[in-house]
Design an enzyme around this catalytic site. Structure first.
Site, short mmCIF file in Angstrom:
data_model
loop_
_atom_site.label_atom_id
_atom_site.label_comp_id
_atom_site.label_asym_id
_atom_site.label_seq_id
_atom_site.Cartn_x
_atom_site.Cartn_y
_atom_site.Cartn_z
N LYS A 1 0.84 -1.21 0.00
CA LYS A 1 0.00 0.00 0.00
C LYS A 1 0.87 1.25 0.00
O LYS A 1 0.56 2.24 -0.67
CB LYS A 1 -0.93 -0.02 1.23
N GLN B 1 -4.03 -1.59 9.81
CA GLN B 1 -4.01 -2.93 9.21
C GLN B 1 -4.58 -3.97 10.17
O GLN B 1 -4.15 -4.05 11.33
CB GLN B 1 -2.57 -3.30 8.80
N ASP C 1 -11.14 3.24 4.74
CA ASP C 1 -11.58 1.84 4.63
C ASP C 1 -13.11 1.77 4.63
O ASP C 1 -13.69 0.77 4.20
CB ASP C 1 -11.08 1.04 5.85
#
Ligand code: NDP
Length: 297
Positions: A52, A96, A119
């Site tokens: 990422k 994460q 997210d």
């Protein structure tokens, strides 16, 4: 001929589409910033986060990475999130998952500023999605919508069966698919581990999305010649190679490819789209927070 849907190519197109937005932001003196937070020793999580960060660098997003010891107190993570919430150069925050057992996932998601929740997992953003007005579409479901769109598959009036009801894939995807919108308007069946006669539900669907985390559980016999198959699963299975494992999806690719009309491979299907949509949400977040009108397709 079964079409193999190339997720890498579609993801590349999405990244290309972001160029204009990033340029518009640059003209306004803004560089979008994405913070990734890792609190884990899991090599797979480390790999995901570094990919990422690399993606950010490639498209011109400022990547900020924070690493915490997996056995650090939960308060350290909350303090980190609070600092990132307050940092004007950070427009998106990604913690994460999975987190260590002593940290409550849901509390961490709640701590992220909903405007920076790229997210889309903060309860406020989940609520907006369910109400049909998403602020940020969760990356994997949004990536699946983009893949279908790029393949010319419309969902309006179609029957879609989703195998899996998790908060990160199945549930948000179901909401997007039945949303009253040009890329929604499907009739959605959501299956899970207690579903009976799964085959009946997959065989009657125009689109099957497999997101169960069970290696190759869906095979060609559960599909028809018309089915479009989206395989979200990423499963490590033992293999006789240098690494000792290989990645397979939730779909038995070979038999499904013999039957279905279109299918995504693993790897190279949904995975690259998830990463691309994170960049998309970060650019969108930067525009929203800085008051710059960014045109994203
Ligand atoms: P979860 O484990 O959170 O959820 C799995 C879901 O599948 C649950 O709803 C579960 O049912 C259901 N399920 C499990 N076994 C069966 C079965 N035999 N029949 C029907 N339903 C079943 O998984 P995630 O949603 O997080 O991930 C799913 C897969 O997708 C994983 O392989 C993961 O690695 C991958 N993934 C890939 C991404 C990508 O970018 N490509 C992104 C995110 C995930 P129940 O609710 O009853 O337990």
């Amino acid at each position: 001929m079964t079409e193999v849907i190339d997720g890498n190519a579609v993801a590349e197109d999405v990244r290309g589409d972001l160029e204009d937005g990033i340029e518009t932001l640059a003209d306004a003196g803004v560089r979008p910033g994405l913070a990734t937070v890792l609190m884990s020793d899991d090599p797979a999580s480390e790999t995901y986060v570094s990919m990422k960060q690399r993606d950010c660098e490639e498209v011109g997003i400022e990547g900020i990475h924070v690493e915490l010891d997996a056995d650090a107190p939960a308060e350290d993570l909350y303090d980190t999130v609070a600092d990132l919430n307050a940092d004007p150069e950070v427009h998106g925050i990604l913690v994460q998952m999975p987190l260590p057992d002593h940290v409550e996932d849901r509390e961490v998601l709640r701590a992220i500023d909903p405007e920076k929740d790229v997210d889309g997992f903060h309860p406020e953003n989940v609520g907006r999605l369910v109400a049909g007005e998403p602020r940020y579409r969760p990356c994997t479901p949004h990536g699946i919508q983009k893949l279908l769109d790029a393949t010319g598959v419309e969902t309006e009036g179609k029957d879609v069966t989703i195998v899996g009801r998790s908060n990160i894939v199945g549930k948000p995807l179901a909401n997007l698919f039945f949303r009253k919108a040009h890329d929604g308007n499907a009739t959605v069946t959501v299956c899970h581990s207690r579903t009976t006669d799964l085959e009946a539900k997959t065989r009657c669907a125009d689109v099957v999305v497999a997101a169960a985390g069970v290696p190759e559980m869906i095979d060609g016999s559960m599909l028809t010649e018309e089915t479009v198959v989206i395989d979200v699963g990423i499963n490590r299975v033992d293999a006789d190679n240098e690494k000792g494992y290989e990645l397979v999806g939730d779909v038995d690719f070979e038999s499904a490819k013999e039957k279905a009309s279109a299918i995504t491979p693993v790897p190279g299907g949904v995975g690259p789209m998830t990463r691309a949509m994170l960049l998309y949400n970060t650019v969108k977040a930067a525009g929203r927070q800085e008051g710059v009108a960014v045109d994203l397709p």
